[in-house]
Design an enzyme around this catalytic site. Sequence first.
Site, PDB file in Angstrom:
ATOM      1  N   HIS A 193      46.418   9.806  58.622  1.00 43.17           N
ATOM      2  CA  HIS A 193      47.529  10.723  58.371  1.00 43.17           C
ATOM      3  C   HIS A 193      47.433  11.881  59.347  1.00 43.17           C
ATOM      4  O   HIS A 193      46.334  12.323  59.664  1.00 43.17           O
ATOM      5  CB  HIS A 193      47.491  11.249  56.919  1.00 43.17           C
ATOM      6  CG  HIS A 193      48.790  11.849  56.503  1.00 43.17           C
ATOM      7  ND1 HIS A 193      49.120  13.149  56.770  1.00 43.17           N
ATOM      8  CD2 HIS A 193      49.863  11.295  55.884  1.00 43.17           C
ATOM      9  CE1 HIS A 193      50.338  13.384  56.321  1.00 43.17           C
ATOM     10  NE2 HIS A 193      50.815  12.275  55.788  1.00 43.17           N
ATOM     11  N   ASP A 238      50.866   5.405  51.262  1.00 40.51           N
ATOM     12  CA  ASP A 238      51.660   4.193  51.443  1.00 40.51           C
ATOM     13  C   ASP A 238      50.857   2.908  51.426  1.00 40.51           C
ATOM     14  O   ASP A 238      51.419   1.830  51.316  1.00 40.51           O
ATOM     15  CB  ASP A 238      52.499   4.306  52.718  1.00 40.51           C
ATOM     16  CG  ASP A 238      53.663   5.230  52.447  1.00 40.51           C
ATOM     17  OD1 ASP A 238      54.133   5.226  51.293  1.00 40.51           O
ATOM     18  OD2 ASP A 238      54.068   5.977  53.334  1.00 40.51           O
TER      19      ASP A 238
END
Length: 435
Positions: free
Chosen positions: A313, A370
């Site tokens: 991320h 996700d």
Amino acid sequence: MTKDTVTITNNATGEVAEFALSRGTVGIPAVDIGTLNKELGVFTFDPGFMSTASCKSAITYIDGDKGVLLYRGYPIEQLAAKSSFVEVAYLLMNGELPTEFELLSFKDEIRHHSMIHEALRVFFNGFHYDAHPMSMMVGVMGSLSAFYHSELDMNDPEHRRISAMRMVAKVPTIAAACYRHSVGWPFVYPRLDLGYCENFMNMMFSLPSQKYVDKNNYIDPVTIKALNLLFILHADHEQNASTSTVRLASSTGANPYACVAAGISALWGPAHGGANEAVLAMLAEIGTVDRIPEFIAKAKDKNDPFRLMGFGHRVYKNFDPRATITRETCHEVLAKFPSDDPLFELALALEEYALKDEYFIEKKLYPNVDFYSGIIYKALKIPEDMFTVMFVIARTAGWVSHWMEMMSEPGQRIGRPRQIYTGNDVRDYVVESDR
Ligand code: ACO
């Protein structure tokens, strides 16, 4: 020199200038370099916005090192445990948690706006039967401005509010319609007696011949709980790529439906909201547990473009707090809906393998939200090409909140980055016969 400034010297010219630090409530201060070019004759260069704050905002706060995510000051863990998506949407859009009456009115208004114009339903006939639902989402969301043209005065706070409400209310109806078109099923109208998530699942899966209910005549509560949770976790994430796209498009004065359609386009990419669908595609490609080491090696190989989808991320460099929450729900949902699909076992094995691998540990690459959201959606029987659409439903609450915040601020300027030009210097045109 004050403590709240940064001094920059242009060593090429010897010029020195002082710039104020701009501080928020919490978080890293930013150097206000708006006059840098005027004072020192240079621009800043920051591709990917690694060190650039693009705006001031009071909606969401992230501390990537500590794994903190706050919506309007409330920790995501508390909202995930105690709130609902609709309440969170109210919070993001209005800045405060609603009273009981405010929440009831908000829910009523959402129900009231959940229908789409009959003429809009006909739009779907123009899409090819196998159109990707995200391509339909972009087009249909953008087209809403054609239906509400008389309420697009962006200087009018009531026009802004009603536009935002319409998008939050209609996005599940449009999303379900995209799915129904892709499978050739008749559209299902929203029902006023159902909650936001129940309504969406009913519009997705009920048939003229069969109600979408479990054996107790309910829409399954574990499904609705998981959906509420994923929508809460995906509702906003400060200045991510799609929200920044909405803001940049809005800075031109474009209508909000067009701006949110731009945000949907940005969300579609596999590095952003497309990651949950990409996770499932990757798992299908890996196929079996014994092939995990081969794919981990590919992810580590600099000459191979393959990346482990659902890992890493930009902001969270220790852990993604949303991933911690979804991981738990993922296990809960898999326990409720046991499946012999080997994909679930593969996902958990990959997670375990990567978390122990030196490369992933050293680069602080952890599963992001996700990685788990795709697995949960799969267990809830949401088709894979709808995963990013699910993200759109949730993120619309964030996009419209940012749009309203931005449009209510005085002194808006068009967003217009500069560049470092690397093309040819001036040269004379050469006629075709001499080239
Ligand atoms: N697999 C393998 N290596 C990776 C991965 C990954 N998923 N992610 C990052 N790396 C490596 C990079 O190769 C790079 O290595 P290097 O330093 O040797 O060059 C290093 O880790 C840093 O990566 P960056 O690309 O610089 O990190 P950035 O912050 O720009 O990218 C991103 C973040 C886009 C999320 C990236 O980690 C990625 O592509 N992940 C997979 C896609 C994904 O899951 N996206 C969902 C994000 S969450 C969301 O949008 C809600």
